[in-house]
Design a protein around this motif. Sequence first.
Motif, PDB file in Angstrom:
ATOM      1  N   GLU A  46      27.527  23.248  -6.592  1.00 54.34           N
ATOM      2  CA  GLU A  46      26.733  22.641  -5.901  1.00 54.34           C
ATOM      3  C   GLU A  46      26.035  21.170  -6.129  1.00 54.34           C
ATOM      4  OE1 GLU A  46      26.097  24.933  -3.248  1.00 54.34           O
ATOM      5  OE2 GLU A  46      24.947  23.461  -2.094  1.00 54.34           O
ATOM      6  N   CYS A  47      26.007  21.056  -7.337  1.00 53.37           N
ATOM      7  CA  CYS A  47      25.508  19.498  -8.050  1.00 53.37           C
ATOM      8  C   CYS A  47      26.699  18.377  -7.636  1.00 53.37           C
ATOM      9  CB  CYS A  47      25.662  19.552  -9.543  1.00 53.37           C
ATOM     10  SG  CYS A  47      24.538  20.640 -10.283  1.00 53.37           S
ATOM     11  N   TRP A  48      27.970  18.927  -7.592  1.00 52.91           N
ATOM     12  CA  TRP A  48      29.211  18.130  -7.196  1.00 52.91           C
ATOM     13  C   TRP A  48      29.078  17.855  -5.588  1.00 52.91           C
ATOM     14  CZ3 TRP A  48      34.539  20.161  -7.217  1.00 52.91           C
ATOM     15  CH2 TRP A  48      35.898  19.019  -7.091  1.00 52.91           C
ATOM     16  N   LYS A  49      28.763  18.825  -4.973  1.00 55.37           N
ATOM     17  CA  LYS A  49      28.537  18.644  -3.494  1.00 55.37           C
ATOM     18  C   LYS A  49      27.408  17.482  -3.216  1.00 55.37           C
ATOM     19  CE  LYS A  49      28.638  22.508  -1.213  1.00 55.37           C
ATOM     20  NZ  LYS A  49      28.489  23.880  -0.934  1.00 55.37           N
ATOM     21  N   ALA A  50      26.348  17.765  -3.809  1.00 55.53           N
ATOM     22  CA  ALA A  50      25.293  16.950  -3.615  1.00 55.53           C
ATOM     23  C   ALA A  50      25.778  15.474  -4.101  1.00 55.53           C
ATOM     24  CB  ALA A  50      24.190  17.460  -4.312  1.00 55.53           C
ATOM     25  N   ASP A  51      26.301  15.401  -5.235  1.00 55.08           N
ATOM     26  CA  ASP A  51      26.696  13.973  -5.762  1.00 55.08           C
ATOM     27  C   ASP A  51      27.674  13.384  -4.676  1.00 55.08           C
ATOM     28  OD1 ASP A  51      25.702  13.586  -8.261  1.00 55.08           O
ATOM     29  OD2 ASP A  51      27.843  13.398  -9.153  1.00 55.08           O
ATOM     30  N   VAL A  52      28.533  14.035  -4.260  1.00 56.99           N
ATOM     31  CA  VAL A  52      29.448  13.711  -3.063  1.00 56.99           C
ATOM     32  C   VAL A  52      28.704  13.031  -1.812  1.00 56.99           C
ATOM     33  CG1 VAL A  52      31.783  14.146  -1.518  1.00 56.99           C
ATOM     34  CG2 VAL A  52      31.469  14.881  -3.960  1.00 56.99           C
ATOM     35  N   ALA A  53      27.875  13.967  -1.409  1.00 60.48           N
ATOM     36  CA  ALA A  53      27.062  13.689  -0.311  1.00 60.48           C
ATOM     37  C   ALA A  53      26.364  12.514  -0.423  1.00 60.48           C
ATOM     38  CB  ALA A  53      26.003  14.647   0.138  1.00 60.48           C
ATOM     39  N   GLU A  54      25.758  12.153  -1.574  1.00 56.62           N
ATOM     40  CA  GLU A  54      24.875  10.776  -1.750  1.00 56.62           C
ATOM     41  C   GLU A  54      25.962   9.628  -2.184  1.00 56.62           C
ATOM     42  OE1 GLU A  54      21.246  12.735  -4.304  1.00 56.62           O
ATOM     43  OE2 GLU A  54      22.446  10.907  -5.135  1.00 56.62           O
ATOM     44  N   SER A  78      39.770  12.773 -11.700  1.00 53.51           N
ATOM     45  CA  SER A  78      39.750  12.255 -10.413  1.00 53.51           C
ATOM     46  C   SER A  78      38.399  12.288 -10.170  1.00 53.51           C
ATOM     47  CB  SER A  78      40.508  13.568  -9.739  1.00 53.51           C
ATOM     48  OG  SER A  78      40.076  13.198  -8.463  1.00 53.51           O
ATOM     49  N   GLU A  79      37.333  13.077 -10.648  1.00 59.61           N
ATOM     50  CA  GLU A  79      36.087  12.996 -10.415  1.00 59.61           C
ATOM     51  C   GLU A  79      35.198  13.619 -11.503  1.00 59.61           C
ATOM     52  OE1 GLU A  79      34.699  14.481  -6.301  1.00 59.61           O
ATOM     53  OE2 GLU A  79      36.637  14.488  -5.958  1.00 59.61           O
ATOM     54  N   ARG A  80      33.838  13.196 -11.590  1.00 61.37           N
ATOM     55  CA  ARG A  80      32.999  13.625 -12.566  1.00 61.37           C
ATOM     56  C   ARG A  80      31.648  13.779 -12.200  1.00 61.37           C
ATOM     57  NH1 ARG A  80      32.440  12.974 -18.417  1.00 61.37           N
ATOM     58  NH2 ARG A  80      34.438  12.265 -18.700  1.00 61.37           N
ATOM     59  N   TRP A  81      30.978  14.600 -12.696  1.00 61.77           N
ATOM     60  CA  TRP A  81      29.618  14.905 -11.996  1.00 61.77           C
ATOM     61  C   TRP A  81      28.609  15.529 -12.892  1.00 61.77           C
ATOM     62  CZ3 TRP A  81      33.863  17.692 -10.653  1.00 61.77           C
ATOM     63  CH2 TRP A  81      33.612  19.135 -10.923  1.00 61.77           C
ATOM     64  N   SER A  82      27.310  15.486 -12.993  1.00 59.59           N
ATOM     65  CA  SER A  82      26.589  15.979 -13.840  1.00 59.59           C
ATOM     66  C   SER A  82      25.717  16.927 -13.285  1.00 59.59           C
ATOM     67  CB  SER A  82      25.561  14.875 -14.537  1.00 59.59           C
ATOM     68  OG  SER A  82      26.369  13.707 -15.050  1.00 59.59           O
ATOM     69  N   ARG A  83      24.946  17.508 -14.091  1.00 61.65           N
ATOM     70  CA  ARG A  83      24.107  18.402 -13.638  1.00 61.65           C
ATOM     71  C   ARG A  83      22.631  17.898 -13.165  1.00 61.65           C
ATOM     72  NH1 ARG A  83      20.981  22.312 -17.875  1.00 61.65           N
ATOM     73  NH2 ARG A  83      20.346  23.513 -16.118  1.00 61.65           N
ATOM     74  N   ARG A  84      22.417  18.351 -11.857  1.00 61.22           N
ATOM     75  CA  ARG A  84      21.336  17.838 -11.019  1.00 61.22           C
ATOM     76  C   ARG A  84      20.020  18.565 -11.407  1.00 61.22           C
ATOM     77  NH1 ARG A  84      23.134  14.363  -6.567  1.00 61.22           N
ATOM     78  NH2 ARG A  84      21.253  14.755  -5.895  1.00 61.22           N
ATOM     79  N   PRO A  85      18.907  17.891 -11.795  1.00 65.83           N
ATOM     80  CA  PRO A  85      17.958  18.714 -12.089  1.00 65.83           C
ATOM     81  C   PRO A  85      17.169  19.595 -10.863  1.00 65.83           C
ATOM     82  CG  PRO A  85      17.243  16.412 -12.178  1.00 65.83           C
ATOM     83  CD  PRO A  85      18.643  16.416 -11.812  1.00 65.83           C
ATOM     84  N   ASP A  86      17.621  19.019  -9.803  1.00 67.77           N
ATOM     85  CA  ASP A  86      16.975  19.431  -8.537  1.00 67.77           C
ATOM     86  C   ASP A  86      18.143  20.605  -7.693  1.00 67.77           C
ATOM     87  OD1 ASP A  86      18.799  17.706  -7.839  1.00 67.77           O
ATOM     88  OD2 ASP A  86      17.788  16.801  -5.894  1.00 67.77           O
ATOM     89  N   CYS A  87      19.055  21.064  -8.562  1.00 69.44           N
ATOM     90  CA  CYS A  87      20.186  21.542  -7.728  1.00 69.44           C
ATOM     91  C   CYS A  87      19.625  23.177  -7.655  1.00 69.44           C
ATOM     92  CB  CYS A  87      21.364  21.827  -8.771  1.00 69.44           C
ATOM     93  SG  CYS A  87      22.593  23.161  -8.089  1.00 69.44           S
ATOM     94  N   PRO A  88      19.940  23.686  -6.112  1.00 68.47           N
ATOM     95  CA  PRO A  88      19.220  24.987  -5.932  1.00 68.47           C
ATOM     96  C   PRO A  88      19.890  26.041  -6.590  1.00 68.47           C
ATOM     97  CG  PRO A  88      20.532  23.883  -4.178  1.00 68.47           C
ATOM     98  CD  PRO A  88      20.237  23.114  -5.348  1.00 68.47           C
ATOM     99  N   VAL A  89      21.164  25.939  -7.129  1.00 68.12           N
ATOM    100  CA  VAL A  89      21.962  26.901  -7.757  1.00 68.12           C
ATOM    101  C   VAL A  89      21.729  27.086  -9.259  1.00 68.12           C
ATOM    102  CG1 VAL A  89      24.027  27.827  -8.168  1.00 68.12           C
ATOM    103  CG2 VAL A  89      23.528  26.856  -5.868  1.00 68.12           C
ATOM    104  N   CYS A  90      21.685  25.772  -9.909  1.00 67.82           N
ATOM    105  CA  CYS A  90      21.974  25.667 -11.377  1.00 67.82           C
ATOM    106  C   CYS A  90      20.727  25.302 -12.240  1.00 67.82           C
ATOM    107  CB  CYS A  90      23.295  25.254 -11.985  1.00 67.82           C
ATOM    108  SG  CYS A  90      23.156  23.594 -11.748  1.00 67.82           S
ATOM    109  N   ALA A  91      19.797  24.686 -11.530  1.00 69.81           N
ATOM    110  CA  ALA A  91      18.773  24.199 -12.027  1.00 69.81           C
ATOM    111  C   ALA A  91      18.076  24.906 -13.244  1.00 69.81           C
ATOM    112  CB  ALA A  91      17.682  23.676 -11.026  1.00 69.81           C
ATOM    113  N   HIS A  92      18.166  26.286 -12.804  1.00 68.83           N
ATOM    114  CA  HIS A  92      17.298  27.062 -13.675  1.00 68.83           C
ATOM    115  C   HIS A  92      18.276  28.351 -14.180  1.00 68.83           C
ATOM    116  CE1 HIS A  92      13.897  24.959 -13.291  1.00 68.83           C
ATOM    117  NE2 HIS A  92      13.942  25.052 -11.963  1.00 68.83           N
ATOM    118  N   PRO A  93      19.467  28.014 -14.609  1.00 72.90           N
ATOM    119  CA  PRO A  93      20.391  29.081 -14.956  1.00 72.90           C
ATOM    120  C   PRO A  93      19.643  30.043 -16.150  1.00 72.90           C
ATOM    121  CG  PRO A  93      21.045  27.273 -16.332  1.00 72.90           C
ATOM    122  CD  PRO A  93      19.987  27.045 -15.231  1.00 72.90           C
ATOM    123  N   ARG A  94      20.248  31.434 -16.122  1.00 72.11           N
ATOM    124  CA  ARG A  94      20.001  32.189 -17.154  1.00 72.11           C
ATOM    125  C   ARG A  94      21.047  32.003 -18.305  1.00 72.11           C
ATOM    126  NH1 ARG A  94      21.871  38.112 -16.091  1.00 72.11           N
ATOM    127  NH2 ARG A  94      22.128  37.950 -18.527  1.00 72.11           N
TER     128      ARG A  94
END
Length: 379
Positions: free
Chosen positions: A274-282, A357-373
């Motif tokens: 999800e972070c990756w997709k948000a990165d690509v969208a931006e 090919s591509e690299r991405w980071s954790r997004r603090p606002d990610c709806p999926v992984c911002a607060h993983p267990r």
Amino acid sequence: MPQNQPKPRIKPTLPVYRVADQLSIQLPGKCLELADPDGAVEQFAGLLDGTRTVTEVHRDLRAAGRDISAAEVASAVAEFDRAGLLEDGAARTGLDDHDLERWKRNLGFLENYSDLTTSKYELQRKLRDFRVVLLGLGGVGSHMLYDLVGLGVRDIRVVDFDTVELSNLNRQILYRESDLGRAKIDVAAERILAYDPLVKLDTRATYIGCPDEAFAVVEGRELVLSAVDMPKMQVVNWINQACVRAGATLITGGVDSRRIAYYTMIPGVTGCVECWKADVAENDRFSADLAAKKTEWADATREPRFPEDMSAFGALVTLYTAHVLAEVVRLATGIAPPLSQGRLLEVFFDDGMPRESERWSRRPDCPVCAHPRAPRAAA
Ligand SMILES: [Zn+2]
């Protein structure tokens, strides 16, 4: 003297030669040359055969007339250890005779990453106990399953809903012509338990049709190897969410018509899909629009494959498996972080060179992984 004092041994896979007044030790890809005009180094190296503690090595050097202190011997042993030359001859194997023989050649490899504190046996045991789920028993799944078992992974869950077809047999080495029409999961279980009857194989004849079904198959696993691609454009999102929720590492990617590509997602460490997709969208409007178009096409046509997925070539399937398998070893043993952690690595058939090919980071606002267990502790 404590029982567990190490008994240093020069690794059996490292040949030692005397060349004129030098001692040469061959490491993978390089040669260590040690000046040894009076034979002292050779004598010292000869005592490092895994039968003596450091104190006993010192004692035997003194007995042979060498004027050397205990501290000097300890420091030389530490230097050899740092150079990657030593293992502990007193290390507990924790493996029975059958497994020691079955995994003998693995141990020869793992020896590269052993030293006086970490034994090759411990690394092999980590592989044995690694809890893996393999999603999909097609081309990649076929090779991956055999190779995981060859590595010594003994706790494997496999998930597949498909049956064997003739067009599978250019690459899906689990199956035979006499298996046509049979459920892949049943055939795979037969073949794998014949290959290694000690594998704990958990078979799930399931189609992953929603996020909860994805969670059900990854729950309790440390590593998820996903080789499923249906339903198109959706299943990767469900598996990503499930892995974050379960605290499981995900390695996935695929084989295109002329390249392989793969990445590793570690919840709480790397960005997720999800972070990756948000990165690509931006940052990459064109790719984001293209992905939206493909989703639209997949929804409208209900075609199981994109036109570019009609190719599935054995050399690329094997190449993909080899790259991912190396990541499995890194993750299970902890000898190094996975190379594809948080980035997409690709290799084209045409030049065979791995590249990012591509690299991405954790997004603090990610709806999926911002607060993983937190990742699960070993069961
Ligand atoms: Zn995320």
